[in-house]
Design a protein around this motif. Structure first.
Motif, mmCIF file in Angstrom:
data_model
loop_
_atom_site.group_PDB
_atom_site.id
_atom_site.type_symbol
_atom_site.label_atom_id
_atom_site.label_comp_id
_atom_site.label_asym_id
_atom_site.label_seq_id
_atom_site.Cartn_x
_atom_site.Cartn_y
_atom_site.Cartn_z
ATOM 1 N N PHE A 146 14.215 14.196 23.553
ATOM 2 C CA PHE A 146 14.442 13.792 24.942
ATOM 3 C C PHE A 146 15.944 13.806 25.255
ATOM 4 C CE2 PHE A 146 10.311 11.233 24.603
ATOM 5 C CZ PHE A 146 9.580 12.218 25.240
ATOM 6 N N GLU A 147 16.729 13.320 24.305
ATOM 7 C CA GLU A 147 18.180 13.296 24.502
ATOM 8 C C GLU A 147 18.766 14.701 24.427
ATOM 9 O OE1 GLU A 147 22.158 11.141 22.579
ATOM 10 O OE2 GLU A 147 20.153 10.700 21.787
ATOM 11 N N LEU A 148 18.312 15.483 23.452
ATOM 12 C CA LEU A 148 18.847 16.829 23.244
ATOM 13 C C LEU A 148 18.583 17.735 24.437
ATOM 14 C CD1 LEU A 148 20.190 18.781 21.176
ATOM 15 C CD2 LEU A 148 17.883 19.306 20.346
ATOM 16 N N TYR A 149 17.376 17.631 25.014
ATOM 17 C CA TYR A 149 16.989 18.497 26.127
ATOM 18 C C TYR A 149 17.226 17.860 27.492
ATOM 19 C CZ TYR A 149 14.632 21.767 22.941
ATOM 20 O OH TYR A 149 14.358 22.708 21.972
ATOM 21 N N CYS A 150 17.779 16.637 27.481
ATOM 22 C CA CYS A 150 18.012 15.906 28.747
ATOM 23 C C CYS A 150 16.708 15.773 29.536
ATOM 24 C CB CYS A 150 19.075 16.601 29.588
ATOM 25 S SG CYS A 150 20.692 16.668 28.803
#
Length: 252
Positions: A146-150
Motif C-alpha cells: 500500500f505504501e510502495l504503490y501509494c
C-alpha cells in the motif's frame, strides 16, 4: 496441566484472561465477525522472491489467493486467484520453482496492484470483513505494498493470525507451517502448495477444523475482548509480547 501453568502466562495461552472471559475460539471469531460483515476473507499472497535476496529489486505481490468463509456454517463460499503484474521486480527461476508462477504468466494475466486492491474492496468487502491469514507475513506485505504503490489500505482494523490461533489450540511451543498443520490434523493438501488460491482454501479448512472441533472449544479460551487497529502496535508492544511469550491471534 492447569497445575503446571497456574496463573502464569504459558506460550500462546493467557490463562488469567481466559479464566476471566471463558470464551471458545468459535465464539470469539464469530463475535468479531458479527461486528463487521459476518464473513471472513482468508487470504494468502505469493510474492517475487529469490534464493539470495536481490539487491536491486523490491519484492512485489504477484498473486492474491482469497477464500470466503462463513464462520457460522463453516461453508467455503468461493475461492479466487488474483494475478498481479509486478512493477518493482521480476519473477525469478527460484520463485517459479516455488510457486509455478512465471514472468510470462504475470505479464499476460496480471493486473496492477491498485486494480487488485479495488477488487478486494468492491468484490470482497475487505474494509468490513475480518482479514485472516496463516501468520503475519501477508498483513505486513500488504502494508508495504500500500505504501510502495501509494494505494489506500482497503482492509478493516482487524486481522486474524490463524497460525497463532492454531499454535494456541495445540499448545505448541511455536507456530508451524500450513503444510505441517495439515499433516497434524490429517487434512489432505488440496492443489498446489505456494499458490495463493489453493493455500487460502487449505488455510480455510484448518480454520474450520479449529472452530468446529468441540475438543478444541473445551480446551481453548479467547484472547482479548478489545482488538487493536491493524496499525496500532509499535516496536514496544511487539517487544512486550515477545517477552511475555504470548501470541495473540488478533494482534497486529
Amino acid at each position: 496441566s492447569k497445575d503446571q501453568i497456574s496463573d502464569k502466562t504459558k506460550f500462546g495461552i493467557n490463562t488469567e484472561w481466559n479464566q476471566k472471559h471463558q470464551l471458545t475460539p468459535k465464539k470469539t471469531v464469530v463475535s468479531v465477525c458479527e461486528e463487521m460483515d459476518h464473513l471472513i476473507n482468508v487470504i494468502d499472497v505469493e510474492s517475487t522472491c529469490w534464493e539470495k535476496q536481490s539487491k536491486d529489486q523490491i519484492s512485489d505481490i504477484i498473486e492474491i489467493g482469497i477464500t470466503v468463509l462463513d464462520p457460522k456454517t463453516f461453508e467455503i463460499i468461493s475461492t479466487e486467484s488474483i494475478i498481479i503484474k509486478p512493477a518493482h521486480s521480476t519473477v525469478s527461476k527460484f520463485c517459479t520453482e516455488l510457486t509455478t508462477l512465471t514472468q510470462e504468466l504475470v505479464d499476460e494475466q496480471g493486473i496492477s496492484f491498485a486494480e487488485a486492491a479495488l477488487i478486494l474492496k468492491n468484490r470482497y468487502n475487505s474494509a468490513n470483513r475480518l482479514f485472516a491469514s496463516w501468520g503475519d507475513y501477508d498483513r505486513k506485505m500488504f502494508l508495504r505494498q500500500f505504501e510502495l504503490y501509494c494505494v489506500e489500505n482497503v482492509f478493516g482494523p482487524r486481522h486474524l493470525n490463524i497460525k497463532a490461533l492454531f499454535a494456541n489450540v495445540f499448545e505448541l511451543k511455536r507456530g508451524i507451517g500450513m503444510d505441517a498443520a495439515l499433516k497434524l490434523t490429517g487434512i489432505p493438501l488440496e492443489g498446489t502448495h505456494h499458490r495463493g488460491d489453493d493455500d487460502s482454501r487449505n488455510i480455510s479448512k484448518l480454520l474450520v477444523y479449529i472452530l468446529s472441533d468441540k475438543e478444541f472449544e473445551d480446551k481453548l479460551k479467547a484472547y482479548q475482548d478489545v482488538l487493536p487497529p491493524i496499525k496500532s502496535a509499535g516496536p514496544g508492544a511487539e517487544s512486550t509480547a515477545r517477552a511475555a511469550k504470548v501470541v495473540d491471534p488478533f494482534a497486529p
